[in-house]
Structures are given as C-alpha cells and as structure tokens.
Design an enzyme around this catalytic site. Structure first.
Site, mmCIF file in Angstrom:
data_model
loop_
_atom_site.group_PDB
_atom_site.id
_atom_site.type_symbol
_atom_site.label_atom_id
_atom_site.label_comp_id
_atom_site.label_asym_id
_atom_site.label_seq_id
_atom_site.Cartn_x
_atom_site.Cartn_y
_atom_site.Cartn_z
ATOM 1 C CB CYS A 195 71.910 33.172 -83.517
ATOM 2 S SG CYS A 195 70.654 34.450 -83.417
ATOM 3 C CB CYS A 241 71.353 37.124 -89.055
ATOM 4 S SG CYS A 241 73.060 36.609 -89.087
#
Lengths: 288, 103, 159
Positions: A202, A249
């Site tokens: 991330c 994501c």
C-alpha cells in the site's frame, strides 16, 4: 538533508518490516508498538514531503497535489456527483426496519456526527469494528439481511453518516489492551508488506509516491485517504465504500483481494485511520 | 419516487444563477456491458428552464453529455421566491419535471 | 474498439428512438412557449466530424474569436466527466454549442440562449480521447469559436 534522512529511514522501515518510527527511531525500541509515535512520524513524513500542502488539505487526496485537477474537482463540487447517493443514504437511514427500529437506535448520538470514531476496538469481541461492519450488524440485529460491503446501499449509508460528521477530526482510540495494539500492528504490517504480481505494498503508492502519476492517475497520499470515504469515482461511474476501495487496491496491484471486512482489512483500516487522527472527516468525496 | 432533478437557483442583484444536476444514465450507445452486449443509447435530449411563463434556457444534448448531467447558466430578472420550472425528455420519450423556488 | 465505429444497424436504432422523441415533442410535452428554434437538432447530433455537425446545425462556418472564452482542463482527470465552460463578451447571443472533435458524434450540446439570459454555460462532457473541444457562440447571426485541446488519458467511453 533532513527530509532525505527521513525518507531513507522510511524505506528502511518498509524493507525491514520493523516499526516506521521515522523521526523517533532513535528513542523508540524497534519492536515496541507505539502508535502515538507512529502517527506523529507518519504525519511529519507527509508534511515534510509536501510543505506547500496545508495539513487539512491532505484529506483531498490527489487534489491537494495537482492544480489542474483541483480546478476540475472544485468545478464538480459545485454540484457534486455523490449528491444522489447522499440523499438516498439520508432516506434509508431514516427508514425504519421491519421491526420498527432504525439505524439511529444502533449508534451513539443517533448515528449522527460519529464517523470520526470508527473504526474502534471492541474489547468484548477483541476485534476492530468498522462503520460498515457496525451498519450490517445493526441490520442483522434487527432481522434485516446484510448489505454487500461493496455496493451502493452501503456507500449511501456511510456517505450520509460521513456527511453529518464533516469537519470533525478523526479520533481513533487504541485502548491499553494488548489485543488492540496487536490489531493496530497487524494493520500496519499489512500496509507496508509487498504483495501481488507487481510486488507493491500500500505504501509503495500512497507513501512513497503520492502526487506522482501511475499511468494516467495521480496517487493520493495515505495521510487522510480514508477521511474522504466513501467516494464517487468517475472511473467507476458510481460510489465506492472503503471495502470496495481496498479490494480494488489489491486487485490493481495484481494481488488477491481479501474478503471485505476480513480481520486484515479491519486492522488495516484501524491503522490507517489512527495515523490520520486530527484530520477532519471530509466524506463523501469525489475522485477521478 | 424522488425527482431526478436537483436545482439550485440563487438571485444576486438582477441576475439569477441556476445550477442543475439530473439523475440519468446518459448511455452513449458506444459502450458494451460485461457480457459484450452494446448498452443501447439512452440520454436526455432536451432540458428546458422556464421562469414567468418564458423559456430562459433550453439545452439540446447528445450522448456525449456526462452521466448525471450538470449545467450552469444565469439569467436576468428572477426574484426571490419565484418559481423556476424544469423539464426534460430523453431519447426514449421519458420525461420528468420539477418546480424550484429561487432563493 | 467500441468507441470509434458505431455500427450501421445501431444508427438505425438511434434514428428510430429519435423519431419517438420528436413525436413526443409534437404532442406538446415541452411547453409551447419555448423559443422559436426549440426543435431538437437530430441531424446535427448524428454527424461524425465537427465540420459536418456545424454545417448541419447552422448551415454556415464559424470564425475563431478571442471574445469566446473557453475554459477546459489541460488534462482531463477522467474522460467520463470533463468540466467545460464558455463565456463571452459578445452581445446579441442566441446560442452556444460544444463540440468534441474526436468523439463518435462531434456535437455534444447545443444551448439556446433567449434574450435576457447571460451568454455563459458550464457543463460536463464525455471525451473519448485527446482532441479539440470547440465552443461556438452565435451572435447577431454570426458564428464565433474558441478551440482548446484537452488531453485525455482515461477515456470516457468505458467498455
């Protein structure tokens, strides 16, 4: 010089998977879980990297870093594309369940102006409880089927609850409970761990590269990224919850997405919200 | 069912600024769905704004206007409390209308 | 891809749908007090290129003018929603139109500006790819235009 040092420390923290106590690394032992020091260092990293961005503006994601995009956003905000979802959410929120009770009965303060307190650590359950999860638990407790975590209904409800909380700073608490600290730590580890075919964490996008383009899109800073949720994305031509955002994501970096509201995602949301403490809720948001 | 039309009309001096957002898919007819089937064109063609029995703005739209279309314009002569009538029709013949108060 | 080449049969479908709408107009669903040129310019919306669309819409050509102020982004954040606005210092304006040169059908919107309405419009348009956006202002029977290239990195056609 100083900024460079912080950046290198951050990288070291990423690679080693140890605490990202960038500024405080000298004083904190590397294996001690210290969320307060983390949050301070996390925020300092972003304010140092983007000295021209006002602190409160980090909640506006890519629009805080790109002038041309900001203008388009301001134009859209004159009559924002999430308006219909927000109204639908307000209506659903006020509509009683089959048993006559409402969402307001499940939440403190009737559910209004409380977005900034989620997720919280439930000491009875020993786990993190997000707003989306609490909403579905409220439905189930009142004999209603749960909503999908990635669809419009959940987005509308959270949009309305965020809207009533706009301007209130994130106030995530980590109780002095080893399980809460561990949940925070797990979320943090998930955030910094590389995965998927692209081998991205991330942090690769949202800590190392905010403001940069990845293909056509400008990356948002991790600091304040959840404050604007849920979001209307032009790319989706619709609304998305935090769950939807996390799932996409993962799939965009060609990793295997987890189940929405799995322990890992809940912990991740806990970490990411905690390190944005102090930044105002701005949701619902509009994004490219 | 709630109206598909959201309007904000505010008067300042002798000018009324109008902003409208309409809930409509505005399908262009050039996009395929997940099964590879063309989604048929479905878009608003005409949108009118009336004040005091007079058309103050007429939009003719093609399929290139964005989903949930937005438009902003201004006209002279509105006053606080006046009615503004809005009406649209799409290429399938569907219509919707609403009356907003100028504030 | 689906963006550039509308199939012939689809055009027929569109045409059919269009006539339905026109029939609707004939029955007076739109108030009869509308301006004189209140007919939906079906033919102009069906043209491919901007030159053909302008010809079908006005029957004449436009000249570039710095009195037409076109406001559009350098890079569209997403081609599906591109905020575009025009304003002008020209007087006696009767219409304003927007064209996107490389869209399957170039004409995007045609606004009738009655007397007393300010000659300025903001709207949000779809753009298939990087190309010129053209705004045309009709003033005292003449056409004036402004053109700006907008880069599109994420196309607004989906599919």
């Amino acid at each position: 010089m100083h900024a460079r040092h912080i950046f290198l420390s951050a990288i070291a923290a990423l690679v080693g998977g140890v605490l990202a106590c960038v500024a405080a690394s000298a004083i904190a032992a590397p294996d001690k879980i210290d969320p307060a020091a983390d949050a301070k260092a996390f925020q300092k990293y972003f304010t140092d990297k983007f000295p021209q961005v006002k602190f409160e503006d980090f909640v506006n994601g890519p629009y805080s870093m790109n002038e041309d995009m900001r203008k388009q956003w301001e134009e859209k905000e004159q009559f924002p594309p999430y308006e219909f979802s927000l109204e639908a959410g307000k209506e659903v929120f006020a509509t009683p369940f089959g048993n006559g009770k409402t969402y307001a009965d499940c939440f403190p303060n009737g559910g209004l102006g409380i977005r900034q307190n989620y997720p919280y650590f439930d000491e009875k359950e020993g786990k993190v409880v997000t707003l989306e999860l609490a909403l579905n638990r409220c439905r189930e407790a009142n004999g209603e089927a749960p909503y999908s975590y990635v669809d419009d209904e959940m987005a509308s409800l959270t949009a309305y609850m965020a809207f009533t909380s706009r301007g209130k700073p994130f106030d995530i608490k980590i109780p002095n409970d080893p399980r809460a600290l561990q949940a925070y730590e797990n979320g943090k580890r998930y955030f910094y761990t590389r995965r998927g075919q692209l081998n991205f964490s991330c942090a690769t996008c949202h800590v190392q590269s905010p403001g940069e383009r990845i293909r056509a899109e400008v990356l948002a800073p991790a600091l304040g990224i959840l404050n604007a949720m849920p979001i209307y994305r032009s790319e989706w031509s619709g609304m998305g919850t935090i769950s939807r955002r996390l799932v996409t994501c993962n799939s965009q970096t060609r990793a295997v997405p987890l189940e929405p509201q799995s322990d890992e995602y809940r912990d991740l949301e806990y970490f990411l919200s905690y390190v944005s403490n102090g930044l105002p809720i701005s949701g619902p948001g509009a994004r490219p | 069912m709630a109206s598909t039309i959201r309007v904000r009309a505010t008067v300042s001096g002798d000018t009324t600024e109008v902003q409208a957002l309409i809930q409509h898919p505005m399908d262009s007819g050039f996009v395929k769905d997940a099964q590879g089937q063309i989604i048929p064109a479905h878009f608003i063609q005409q949108l009118t704004f009336e004040h005091g029995g007079r058309t103050v703005f007429l939009a003719n739209w093609g399929a290139a206007v964005s989903k949930d279309p937005y438009v902003k314009f201004s006209f002279k002569g509105g006053a606080k409390g006046d009615d503004l009538k809005i009406n649209w029709m799409d290429n399938k013949g569907a219509t919707d209308s609403t009356t907003a108060k100028i504030s | 891809m689906t963006c550039g080449s509308p199939s012939f049969s689809r055009r027929l479908v569109l045409q059919g749908a269009g006539s339905v709408a026109l029939v609707g107009l004939g029955f007076g669903t739109v108030p009869a007090v509308a301006a004189a040129n209140d007919k939906y310019p079906e033919d102009a919306f069906r043209q491919k290129g901007d030159a053909d669309a302008i010809k079908a819409l006005y029957g004449k050509t436009a000249e570039a003018s710095d009195k037409v102020k076109l406001d559009a982004p350098e890079i569209a954040e997403n081609g599906a929603v591109v905020p575009i606005a025009v304003a002008t210092a020209l007087t006696a304006v009767t219409s304003i139109s927007f064209l996107v040169s490389e869209n399957p059908n170039a004409l995007a919107a045609f606004y009738v500006i009655p007397e007393g309405t300010v000659p300025a419009v903001a709207n949000r348009l779809k753009m298939a790819k990087t190309c010129n956006v053209i705004a045309i202002v009709e003033s005292a029977g003449k056409l004036y235009s402004a053109t700006k290239e907008v880069k599109v990195t994420v196309g607004g056609c989906g599919g």
